[in-house]
Structure formats: C-alpha cells, structure tokens
Design an enzyme around this catalytic site. Structure first.
Site, PDB file in Angstrom:
ATOM      1  N   ASN A  37     -22.849   6.686  20.887  1.00  0.00           N
ATOM      2  CA  ASN A  37     -22.082   5.442  21.024  1.00  0.00           C
ATOM      3  C   ASN A  37     -20.656   5.573  20.508  1.00  0.00           C
ATOM      4  O   ASN A  37     -19.975   4.572  20.290  1.00  0.00           O
ATOM      5  CB  ASN A  37     -22.803   4.291  20.319  1.00  0.00           C
ATOM      6  CG  ASN A  37     -22.879   4.500  18.807  1.00  0.00           C
ATOM      7  OD1 ASN A  37     -22.483   5.542  18.283  1.00  0.00           O
ATOM      8  ND2 ASN A  37     -23.399   3.505  18.108  1.00  0.00           N
ATOM      9  N   ASP A  38     -20.203   6.814  20.244  1.00  0.00           N
ATOM     10  CA  ASP A  38     -18.829   7.149  19.850  1.00  0.00           C
ATOM     11  C   ASP A  38     -18.561   6.923  18.373  1.00  0.00           C
ATOM     12  O   ASP A  38     -17.428   7.087  17.926  1.00  0.00           O
ATOM     13  CB  ASP A  38     -17.805   6.378  20.686  1.00  0.00           C
ATOM     14  CG  ASP A  38     -16.459   7.091  20.729  1.00  0.00           C
ATOM     15  OD1 ASP A  38     -16.454   8.331  20.827  1.00  0.00           O
ATOM     16  OD2 ASP A  38     -15.416   6.421  20.644  1.00  0.00           O
ATOM     17  N   LYS A 192      22.979   1.935   9.472  1.00  0.00           N
ATOM     18  CA  LYS A 192      22.059   1.838  10.606  1.00  0.00           C
ATOM     19  C   LYS A 192      21.583   0.413  10.816  1.00  0.00           C
ATOM     20  O   LYS A 192      21.357  -0.338   9.872  1.00  0.00           O
ATOM     21  CB  LYS A 192      20.842   2.747  10.375  1.00  0.00           C
ATOM     22  CG  LYS A 192      19.871   2.784  11.557  1.00  0.00           C
ATOM     23  CD  LYS A 192      18.742   3.751  11.307  1.00  0.00           C
ATOM     24  CE  LYS A 192      17.638   3.145  10.480  1.00  0.00           C
ATOM     25  NZ  LYS A 192      16.434   3.996  10.433  1.00  0.00           N
ATOM     26  N   ARG A 194      18.529  -1.475  13.187  1.00  0.00           N
ATOM     27  CA  ARG A 194      17.383  -1.274  14.079  1.00  0.00           C
ATOM     28  C   ARG A 194      17.132  -2.544  14.871  1.00  0.00           C
ATOM     29  O   ARG A 194      17.100  -3.640  14.317  1.00  0.00           O
ATOM     30  CB  ARG A 194      16.129  -0.894  13.282  1.00  0.00           C
ATOM     31  CG  ARG A 194      14.933  -0.554  14.164  1.00  0.00           C
ATOM     32  CD  ARG A 194      13.744  -0.119  13.327  1.00  0.00           C
ATOM     33  NE  ARG A 194      13.967   1.182  12.707  1.00  0.00           N
ATOM     34  CZ  ARG A 194      13.754   2.350  13.293  1.00  0.00           C
ATOM     35  NH1 ARG A 194      13.328   2.375  14.552  1.00  0.00           N
ATOM     36  NH2 ARG A 194      13.975   3.477  12.652  1.00  0.00           N
TER      37      ARG A 194
END
Length: 320
Positions: A37-38, A192, A194
């Site tokens: 089932n992973d 900078k 963003r």
C-alpha cells in the site's frame, strides 16, 4: 568508541560512511522497505538498548520520503530503548519555512521540529540553518554548526589581499561578515527583493567590489536565480574575478549547469551536506569543488557522546 551506534537513512549514506570512518566505528545497518500500500517500514538492524544512537539523514529530495523515514528511525530507536537519540541533520530543508509572511500559511520549520521531537529525538545536530533562529523551534537541545572553517581553509590557498565576500542579500550578511573575518577580506551585500512568483531582483550591491576578487557566499543554492541575478549586478561594477561558494549545494532545476556556463565564474564551491549527483560532478568538475564536512560532524558527534563542549568547533579554520 563504546556504547555508540550510528545509523543512516537513504538520503546520504556516503556521508554517514565517511563520518563513521572518522569516528572509527562501524555504520550500523538500516533496512527500509515498502508495503504493497506504499507505506514505509524502517528497521534498525543493530542493538540500540541504552546506547547513544545517532541517526544521519539530511532532508533532501524526495524531502517528504526522507522525513518520514527519519521519523520512523527515531521511533524505532525509541522503541528499542535507546539511551539517547541524536538526529544528525546536515540539511534541514524546512528551515526556509520559518515565518508567517502570508495569511493562513503553515510554519513548516516548527511543525517538522515538533514531529522529530514527538518521534523520539533527544537532540539535533544541524549544519548552517537557513535562519539561525530556527533552532529555537526545537524543544530539545540543538547543536548548530556551520561550514565556514571548511570554506575558509579552501580559499586560503589563494591570494586574498584584494578579496571581497559578497552576500546575495542582507539576511545572509552576518554569515558573510563572519566568513570575511576568517579570511581577512572585506564584505559587501546585495539589496535583494523577492516577488510572489519566486522571482528575485537585486538593484544594487552595497560595498566595494570594483577591481576586486569576489567570493559570492550563500547558505544554499537551489535554483540559482539569486546568484545569477547578483552576477549581473557585479558585472556592472567590474570585479577582477568571481567565485561562488555555499554550504548546501542543492543545484535543482539545472542550476549547476547554468552557473558553470557563466564564463567569468572561476569556481563553484560547496560542501557534501547534501549529495551532488555523480553525473553532475563529472560533467562540471572543471569548476565544481565539493568539500567534506564529515570530519566536523564526526568531531561534534564525539564531543556530544563524551559530554564535551561543541563550541570549540567554531574556532580558527583548519588547514587542509
């Protein structure tokens, strides 16, 4: 070293092997399997009872897989009656989620810290967190190392008489200033901004870089957009040479290729806190330099195990 057990997850077993080689202890085996089932299952295949257990696992892609694996390693060690469980996490990717800068947003850095403690972690050994205050998210002791000594030892082979260390932004300027002091250089920083779509803009560079040998220093390089933007501003100012350095060389989305193709970038230096794919290392070995932080991590592990001070690891840089 007696009463110590070191286990590695699947994120970076090469680093764990190197760490154990410096400690002079074997790397204990770990079995990671997956059900139909992973779901993951983790088994620590060495005795942990009343031992000092160290679990080595940087959170790198696939981050969620490696995180769940690490949580299960902690739980397995706790269930096996480990005396103490120290998570050796050279890269904590969720450190970037450190503030509430938008409505109804999760604080992943704190949540994952709580998960690690809930799963059984007694202590955390981390390297160059994206924001230093993130170690306050943990309710257990955190030893927060940096790789500035390793980087300084590398760059001290060059003539540094006309060198400026440039931080891409003001947020990383304190670390850049500390590195500049180690190598006797000047420091500068980019201004900078963003944007919401993950674009960055650097309008200017504060500090002297014209005619100087520049070392661009950041804590990590992922897509490389910030560094590439900074390189554009630096070229306008006419530095004599440019080198790029970081602690965590994630190099996602072709970043290493783009940086290597910059003709005026002489060298790209990172550490092995995260694995750099072998094919990338071979393809760009002309410019790429990978420094090992395994000796520093091993010394920190030894000191933690023996109850000694870890602060001595922040003294003058080691020579290579």
């Amino acid at each position: 070293m007696r009463d110590i057990a070191v286990f590695s997850g699947s994120a970076h077993p090469e680093l764990a092997q190197e760490l154990c080689a410096h400690l002079g202890v074997p790397l204990s085996p770990t079995r990671v399997s997956r059900f139909a089932n992973d779901c993951l299952e983790v088994q620590l295949q060495a005795n942990c009872r009343e031992r000092d257990v160290f679990l080595v696992q940087p959170l790198v892609r696939p981050v969620q897989e490696h995180l769940v694996e690490l949580l299960m390693m902690c739980d397995a060690a706790r269930g096996a009656s480990a005396g103490r469980i120290t998570v050796v996490m050279p890269h904590y990717s969720y450190a970037r989620s450190d503030k509430k800068d938008a409505p109804r947003i999760s604080l992943g850095g704190r949540l994952v810290a709580d998960l690690l403690v809930a799963s059984g972690a007694s202590r955390v050994l981390a390297m160059t967190l994206h924001a230093p205050q993130v170690h306050g998210f943990f309710s257990v002791p955190v030893d927060h190392l940096h790789a500035l000594r390793e980087l300084a030892a590398h760059f001290q082979r060059y003539d540094l008489s006309r060198t400026t260390v440039v931080s891409p932004d003001l947020g990383n300027a304190k670390e850049a200033a500390a590195f500049a002091r180690l190598i006797g250089a000047q420091v500068a920083a980019g201004a900078k901004q963003r944007f919401a779509d993950d674009r960055v803009s650097i309008n200017s560079v504060i500090g002297e870089v014209t005619g100087r040998d520049v070392i661009v220093l950041d804590d990590e390089i992922a897509k490389g957009s910030t560094v590439l933007e900074l390189l554009e501003r630096l070229r306008e100012l006419g530095p004599r040479s440019i080198r790029v350095a970081c602690t965590h060389g994630l190099f996602s989305a072709g970043a290493l290729k783009r940086l290597s193709e910059q003709p005026d970038v002489l060298e790209i230096v990172c550490t092995n806190t995260v694995p750099v794919p072998v094919e990338d290392h071979k393809a760009y070995k002309a410019k790429l330099r990978i420094l090992s932080i395994a000796p520093a991590l091993a010394e920190a592990v030894r000191r933690i195990h023996n109850g000694e001070s870890v602060s001595a690891l922040f003294d003058a840089p080691r020579s290579e």
